[in-house]
Write an enzyme that holds these catalytic residues in place. Structure first.
Site, PDB file in Angstrom:
ATOM      1  N   HIS A  29       8.183   5.235   7.523  1.00 31.39           N
ATOM      2  CA  HIS A  29       6.830   4.807   7.180  1.00 31.39           C
ATOM      3  C   HIS A  29       6.549   3.466   7.871  1.00 31.39           C
ATOM      4  O   HIS A  29       7.118   2.438   7.488  1.00 31.39           O
ATOM      5  CB  HIS A  29       6.808   4.637   5.658  1.00 31.39           C
ATOM      6  N   SER A  41      -1.125   3.680   5.912  1.00 30.89           N
ATOM      7  CA  SER A  41      -0.726   3.826   4.513  1.00 30.89           C
ATOM      8  C   SER A  41      -1.922   3.716   3.564  1.00 30.89           C
ATOM      9  O   SER A  41      -2.891   4.434   3.744  1.00 30.89           O
ATOM     10  CB  SER A  41       0.356   2.785   4.220  1.00 30.89           C
TER      11      SER A  41
HETATM   12  C1  GCU Z   1       3.043   3.016  -1.832  1.00 26.03           C
HETATM   13  C2  GCU Z   1       2.070   4.061  -2.317  1.00 26.03           C
HETATM   14  C3  GCU Z   1       1.452   4.830  -1.171  1.00 26.03           C
HETATM   15  C4  GCU Z   1       0.899   3.878  -0.141  1.00 26.03           C
HETATM   16  C5  GCU Z   1       1.938   2.865   0.265  1.00 26.03           C
HETATM   17  C6  GCU Z   1       1.428   1.752   1.163  1.00 26.03           C
HETATM   18  O1  GCU Z   1       4.164   3.636  -1.275  1.00 26.03           O
HETATM   19  O2  GCU Z   1       2.741   4.885  -3.227  1.00 26.03           O
HETATM   20  O3  GCU Z   1       0.435   5.685  -1.640  1.00 26.03           O
HETATM   21  O4  GCU Z   1       0.410   4.592   0.955  1.00 26.03           O
HETATM   22  O5  GCU Z   1       2.429   2.196  -0.880  1.00 26.03           O
HETATM   23  O6  GCU Z   1       0.263   1.487   1.219  1.00 26.03           O
HETATM   24  O7  GCU Z   1       2.273   1.131   1.811  1.00 26.03           O
END
Ligand code: GCU
Length: 428
Positions: free
Chosen positions: A409, A269
């Site tokens: 995710h 992420s």
């Molecule tokens: C949020 C953000 C993302 C990121 C994510 C994370 O969703 O919008 O860009 O990748 O957090 O780091 O968990």
């Protein structure tokens, strides 16, 4: 604490919980999730220099186009990190000869950066398989909630800085109850069984993940006098975390048990965005792995699918450099897009992983970035192996690796199985 202060602190906690729930794992409403509505776009060509020269050889890429693209990413996206070295001191804080049921050695190492009253300690947790007396390949990763959350091992020390607890609330101290909380994201036993060392650092040790005006963390180790303002191309937090990863690699290179030439950097992420940037600016990383990194990571920004440049710059104003905000709703004006970030890893192996339900991170845009980075790999006689998007759970392992797995995710055992197979292919 008086009642006013208590209320303030409670409101602060509720606010940070709301922000956390809105941003972690969510598919916020009001964004584009319909492929048929993606407006056609044109990508900048990684193989055409700013003066119009076509890049036809690996040499022109290395000497001319790569430095050009790197400079653009520094000036326009992540910001320029300081190049001057600062003092670094190592302290072995803890050692366990019989970790993980006896099959590993555990080390906890403090990497102390800076001098006099301006220092910062990055606490690296390291597990090494006992079997080998050859220098080992390693995975270096950043974690979100503290080293103690990556495994239930009771000897792992708790961070002594801010953390996010199991509810996503920002807390001033780490808690015992969170030990092992994120263990499902780290296939540590598998890494050890397959002959890899595993190194991880809590990203908050390097730089805070909130907008503190760059007063704490890595930036503060370098900041000039208060009167000197930050430039619009100065480094943001992603560049700060990437800088910290390079300092961890400085340490790993010194450790005789590790082969510093076979270190893969992996992140999930926001920390996947970070691993891609770390691999771009520090070519010592032998392999780069981005797990569900999305906007500002592997996903093409021009698609505006899921998270957009404007949204990321608004929710996380500290992640990128100030210049990046120029491209809010104007992605087409940015001289680079994220396929060029992946191309900066060439010819080293790079792995991009997506999750089907993680539409916020635009799985298709992550794949397309990998695909459009391939022409740069071809200059080195290397290829991707996929011409179109592979179906679910069918990884492609060329010099560029890619998979989209089912689910959300996250980092799963499936993801790690692919990374380990990919590392066996390239690092052994
Ligand atoms: C949020 C953000 C993302 C990121 C994510 C994370 O969703 O919008 O860009 O990748 O957090 O780091 O968990």
């Amino acid at each position: 604490m008086n009642i006013g202060m208590k209320l303030n602190s409670l409101l602060g906690r509720i606010y940070s919980f709301l922000i956390f729930s809105m941003t972690m794992n969510a598919q916020p409403k009001g964004y584009l999730y319909d492929e048929s509505k993606v407006i056609p776009y044109e990508l900048p060509d990684p193989l055409v220099c700013q003066d119009g020269t076509k890049v036809e050889t690996a040499q022109t890429w290395i000497e001319k186009r790569r430095p050009e693209i790197l400079k653009l990413f520094k000036e326009e996206v992540y910001g320029e990190s300081p190049e001057n070295k600062i003092p670094m001191r190592i302290e072995i804080v803890e050692e366990g000869q019989d970790a993980l049921g006896g099959k590993a050695i555990r080390n906890q190492v403090a990497i102390i950066l800076g001098e006099s009253n301006r220092t910062r300690s990055i606490n690296l947790l390291l597990y090494l398989p006992k079997v080998s007396n050859q220098p080992l390949p390693a995975f270096l990763t950043l974690n979100f909630q503290g080293n103690h959350t990556v495994h239930s091992d009771p000897a792992i020390l708790l961070p002594n800085t801010w953390v996010r607890n199991r509810n996503g609330i920002k807390d001033n101290c780490a808690r015992e109850i969170d030990r092992g909380l994120a263990a499902s994201r780290w296939a540590i036993s598998d890494m050890i069984n397959r002959g890899y060392a595993f190194a991880t650092v809590y990203y908050g040790d390097i730089d805070p993940d909130f907008d503190d005006g760059f007063q704490n963390g890595a930036h503060a180790l370098f900041s000039q006098s208060d009167s000197e303002r930050r430039k619009p191309s100065d480094w943001g937090s992603i560049a700060g975390w990437a800088w910290g990863l390079s300092r961890c690699l400085d340490y790993l290179e010194q450790d005789p048990r590790i082969d510093g030439k076979r270190v893969a950097v992996m992140g999930h992420s926001r920390l996947g965005k970070t691993s891609l940037w770390a691999g771009a600016i520090d070519e010592r990383f032998a392999m780069v792995i981005s797990n569900n990194s999305g906007c500002g990571g592997a996903a093409l920004s021009r698609r505006r699918f899921g998270e957009t440049v404007k949204r990321i710059n608004t929710s996380f104003p500290h992640w990128f450099c100030e210049n990046y905000k120029k491209y809010n709703d104007k992605e087409e004006n940015c001289p680079v897009d994220q396929h060029m970030l992946i191309a900066l890893t060439a010819p080293r192996p790079v792995y991009i992983a997506s999750a089907e339900e993680d539409r916020w991170a635009d799985p298709k845009g992550e794949f397309l970035s990998a695909l459009h980075a391939e022409p740069v790999y071809q200059l080195f006689g290397k290829s991707f192996g996929a011409k179109k998007r592979p179906i679910l759970n069918h990884p492609v392992h060329g010099q560029i690796g890619y998979h989209v797995r089912n689910g959300k995710h996250d980092v799963t055992a499936y993801d790690w199985n692919q990374y380990l197979d990919f590392a066996d292919q390239h690092l052994k």
